[in-house]
Design a protein around this motif. Structure first.
Motif, PDB file in Angstrom:
ATOM      1  N   GLU A  37       0.848  -1.195   0.000  1.00  0.00           N
ATOM      2  CA  GLU A  37       0.000   0.000   0.000  1.00  0.00           C
ATOM      3  C   GLU A  37       0.877   1.237   0.000  1.00  0.00           C
ATOM      4  O   GLU A  37       2.026   1.196   0.422  1.00  0.00           O
ATOM      5  CB  GLU A  37      -0.955   0.016   1.184  1.00  0.00           C
ATOM      6  CG  GLU A  37      -0.297   0.156   2.532  1.00  0.00           C
ATOM      7  CD  GLU A  37      -1.308   0.099   3.668  1.00  0.00           C
ATOM      8  OE1 GLU A  37      -1.503   1.151   4.315  1.00  0.00           O
ATOM      9  OE2 GLU A  37      -1.881  -0.961   3.896  1.00  0.00           O
ATOM     10  N   SER A  38       0.310   2.333  -0.476  1.00  0.00           N
ATOM     11  CA  SER A  38       1.051   3.587  -0.480  1.00  0.00           C
ATOM     12  C   SER A  38       1.110   4.124   0.949  1.00  0.00           C
ATOM     13  O   SER A  38       0.297   3.757   1.800  1.00  0.00           O
ATOM     14  CB  SER A  38       0.380   4.608  -1.407  1.00  0.00           C
ATOM     15  OG  SER A  38      -0.910   4.929  -0.932  1.00  0.00           O
ATOM     16  N   ASP A  40       0.340   6.984   2.051  1.00  0.00           N
ATOM     17  CA  ASP A  40      -0.829   7.789   2.420  1.00  0.00           C
ATOM     18  C   ASP A  40      -2.124   6.972   2.461  1.00  0.00           C
ATOM     19  O   ASP A  40      -3.175   7.480   2.839  1.00  0.00           O
ATOM     20  CB  ASP A  40      -0.990   8.979   1.474  1.00  0.00           C
ATOM     21  CG  ASP A  40      -1.141   8.577   0.022  1.00  0.00           C
ATOM     22  OD1 ASP A  40      -1.353   7.385  -0.270  1.00  0.00           O
ATOM     23  OD2 ASP A  40      -1.043   9.469  -0.837  1.00  0.00           O
ATOM     24  N   GLY A  41      -2.065   5.695   2.073  1.00  0.00           N
ATOM     25  CA  GLY A  41      -3.233   4.830   2.131  1.00  0.00           C
ATOM     26  C   GLY A  41      -4.228   5.040   1.011  1.00  0.00           C
ATOM     27  O   GLY A  41      -5.316   4.465   1.029  1.00  0.00           O
ATOM     28  N   TYR A  42      -3.880   5.829   0.007  1.00  0.00           N
ATOM     29  CA  TYR A  42      -4.813   6.107  -1.084  1.00  0.00           C
ATOM     30  C   TYR A  42      -4.790   5.050  -2.176  1.00  0.00           C
ATOM     31  O   TYR A  42      -5.621   5.062  -3.060  1.00  0.00           O
ATOM     32  CB  TYR A  42      -4.549   7.475  -1.698  1.00  0.00           C
ATOM     33  CG  TYR A  42      -5.113   8.578  -0.855  1.00  0.00           C
ATOM     34  CD1 TYR A  42      -6.478   8.832  -0.821  1.00  0.00           C
ATOM     35  CD2 TYR A  42      -4.288   9.367  -0.074  1.00  0.00           C
ATOM     36  CE1 TYR A  42      -7.009   9.828  -0.043  1.00  0.00           C
ATOM     37  CE2 TYR A  42      -4.804  10.378   0.717  1.00  0.00           C
ATOM     38  CZ  TYR A  42      -6.161  10.598   0.724  1.00  0.00           C
ATOM     39  OH  TYR A  42      -6.679  11.584   1.506  1.00  0.00           O
ATOM     40  N   TYR A  43      -3.812   4.160  -2.134  1.00  0.00           N
ATOM     41  CA  TYR A  43      -3.783   3.130  -3.152  1.00  0.00           C
ATOM     42  C   TYR A  43      -3.135   1.877  -2.593  1.00  0.00           C
ATOM     43  O   TYR A  43      -2.245   1.941  -1.748  1.00  0.00           O
ATOM     44  CB  TYR A  43      -3.091   3.659  -4.405  1.00  0.00           C
ATOM     45  CG  TYR A  43      -1.840   2.972  -4.858  1.00  0.00           C
ATOM     46  CD1 TYR A  43      -1.912   1.929  -5.767  1.00  0.00           C
ATOM     47  CD2 TYR A  43      -0.586   3.355  -4.398  1.00  0.00           C
ATOM     48  CE1 TYR A  43      -0.763   1.297  -6.208  1.00  0.00           C
ATOM     49  CE2 TYR A  43       0.561   2.738  -4.846  1.00  0.00           C
ATOM     50  CZ  TYR A  43       0.460   1.697  -5.744  1.00  0.00           C
ATOM     51  OH  TYR A  43       1.591   1.072  -6.175  1.00  0.00           O
ATOM     52  N   ASP A  54      -3.638  -2.309  -9.333  1.00  0.00           N
ATOM     53  CA  ASP A  54      -3.676  -1.120  -8.484  1.00  0.00           C
ATOM     54  C   ASP A  54      -5.129  -0.803  -8.160  1.00  0.00           C
ATOM     55  O   ASP A  54      -5.959  -0.708  -9.064  1.00  0.00           O
ATOM     56  CB  ASP A  54      -3.073   0.094  -9.200  1.00  0.00           C
ATOM     57  CG  ASP A  54      -1.612  -0.088  -9.523  1.00  0.00           C
ATOM     58  OD1 ASP A  54      -0.917  -0.795  -8.769  1.00  0.00           O
ATOM     59  OD2 ASP A  54      -1.153   0.469 -10.542  1.00  0.00           O
ATOM     60  N   ASN A  56      -7.267   2.096  -6.338  1.00  0.00           N
ATOM     61  CA  ASN A  56      -7.121   3.470  -5.884  1.00  0.00           C
ATOM     62  C   ASN A  56      -8.285   3.894  -4.999  1.00  0.00           C
ATOM     63  O   ASN A  56      -9.310   3.233  -4.928  1.00  0.00           O
ATOM     64  CB  ASN A  56      -7.020   4.411  -7.089  1.00  0.00           C
ATOM     65  CG  ASN A  56      -5.862   4.041  -7.981  1.00  0.00           C
ATOM     66  OD1 ASN A  56      -4.729   3.987  -7.552  1.00  0.00           O
ATOM     67  ND2 ASN A  56      -6.173   3.747  -9.232  1.00  0.00           N
ATOM     68  N   PHE A  57      -8.105   5.040  -4.391  1.00  0.00           N
ATOM     69  CA  PHE A  57      -9.166   5.665  -3.622  1.00  0.00           C
ATOM     70  C   PHE A  57     -10.397   5.797  -4.517  1.00  0.00           C
ATOM     71  O   PHE A  57     -10.274   5.931  -5.723  1.00  0.00           O
ATOM     72  CB  PHE A  57      -8.670   7.040  -3.149  1.00  0.00           C
ATOM     73  CG  PHE A  57      -9.490   7.649  -2.071  1.00  0.00           C
ATOM     74  CD1 PHE A  57      -9.574   7.059  -0.828  1.00  0.00           C
ATOM     75  CD2 PHE A  57     -10.182   8.821  -2.297  1.00  0.00           C
ATOM     76  CE1 PHE A  57     -10.336   7.634   0.180  1.00  0.00           C
ATOM     77  CE2 PHE A  57     -10.937   9.406  -1.301  1.00  0.00           C
ATOM     78  CZ  PHE A  57     -11.012   8.797  -0.051  1.00  0.00           C
ATOM     79  N   HIS A  58     -11.573   5.735  -3.982  1.00  0.00           N
ATOM     80  CA  HIS A  58     -12.838   5.783  -4.721  1.00  0.00           C
ATOM     81  C   HIS A  58     -13.070   4.520  -5.541  1.00  0.00           C
ATOM     82  O   HIS A  58     -13.820   4.540  -6.507  1.00  0.00           O
ATOM     83  CB  HIS A  58     -12.938   7.008  -5.628  1.00  0.00           C
ATOM     84  CG  HIS A  58     -12.868   8.305  -4.894  1.00  0.00           C
ATOM     85  ND1 HIS A  58     -13.775   8.663  -3.927  1.00  0.00           N
ATOM     86  CD2 HIS A  58     -11.978   9.322  -4.972  1.00  0.00           C
ATOM     87  CE1 HIS A  58     -13.456   9.844  -3.450  1.00  0.00           C
ATOM     88  NE2 HIS A  58     -12.362  10.272  -4.061  1.00  0.00           N
ATOM     89  N   ASN A  59     -12.368   3.418  -5.177  1.00  0.00           N
ATOM     90  CA  ASN A  59     -12.585   2.100  -5.773  1.00  0.00           C
ATOM     91  C   ASN A  59     -12.353   2.033  -7.281  1.00  0.00           C
ATOM     92  O   ASN A  59     -13.002   1.260  -7.975  1.00  0.00           O
ATOM     93  CB  ASN A  59     -13.976   1.575  -5.429  1.00  0.00           C
ATOM     94  CG  ASN A  59     -14.134   1.333  -3.961  1.00  0.00           C
ATOM     95  OD1 ASN A  59     -13.162   1.068  -3.259  1.00  0.00           O
ATOM     96  ND2 ASN A  59     -15.351   1.426  -3.467  1.00  0.00           N
ATOM     97  N   TYR A  61      -9.642   1.030 -10.299  1.00  0.00           N
ATOM     98  CA  TYR A  61      -8.553   0.066 -10.362  1.00  0.00           C
ATOM     99  C   TYR A  61      -7.993  -0.025 -11.771  1.00  0.00           C
ATOM    100  O   TYR A  61      -8.633   0.374 -12.750  1.00  0.00           O
ATOM    101  CB  TYR A  61      -9.014  -1.314  -9.875  1.00  0.00           C
ATOM    102  CG  TYR A  61     -10.192  -1.872 -10.627  1.00  0.00           C
ATOM    103  CD1 TYR A  61     -10.009  -2.638 -11.775  1.00  0.00           C
ATOM    104  CD2 TYR A  61     -11.493  -1.629 -10.206  1.00  0.00           C
ATOM    105  CE1 TYR A  61     -11.083  -3.134 -12.465  1.00  0.00           C
ATOM    106  CE2 TYR A  61     -12.572  -2.129 -10.884  1.00  0.00           C
ATOM    107  CZ  TYR A  61     -12.359  -2.891 -12.018  1.00  0.00           C
ATOM    108  OH  TYR A  61     -13.429  -3.382 -12.719  1.00  0.00           O
TER     109      TYR A  61
END
Length: 103
Positions: A37-38, A40-43, A54, A56-59, A61
């Protein structure tokens, strides 16, 4: 393909690998699937030796395969290239579904 992928299951698999897998330098690994995971937890990322996914945030991919550029693959038509990548992605998704059911 996109309609067949349930991000909730992918996130469930990620959590199972993270909590039940073997820790690695950047994440964890379980039965040949690695998760990272990144900071910052966004991905997050799920990968094996052929496919990387991958999330990503907001589901959203994106899949990556070993041979992403059809121009770099010798003696393969564009159709064969896409079918090969599709087969790799399908096999990878099946591994993730199997992990989700077993753990």
């Amino acid at each position: 393909m996109k309609n067949k992928v349930d991000v909730r299951i992918l996130l469930s698999v990620y959590e199972k690998i993270k909590t039940q897998g073997t820790p690695t330098e950047h994440g964890a690994q379980l039965e040949g699937i690695t998760c990272t995971e990144s900071q910052d937890g966004y991905y997050i990322n799920l990968s094996d030796s052929h496919v990387s996914l991958d999330i990503n945030f907001h589901n959203t991919y994106h899949f990556h395969t070993m041979n992403e550029d059809p121009e770099s693959v010798i003696n393969q038509t564009t159709t064969e290239f896409h079918n090969n990548n599709e087969a790799q992605i399908e096999a990878f998704l099946q591994k993730l579904m199997d992990l989700d059911q077993r753990y």
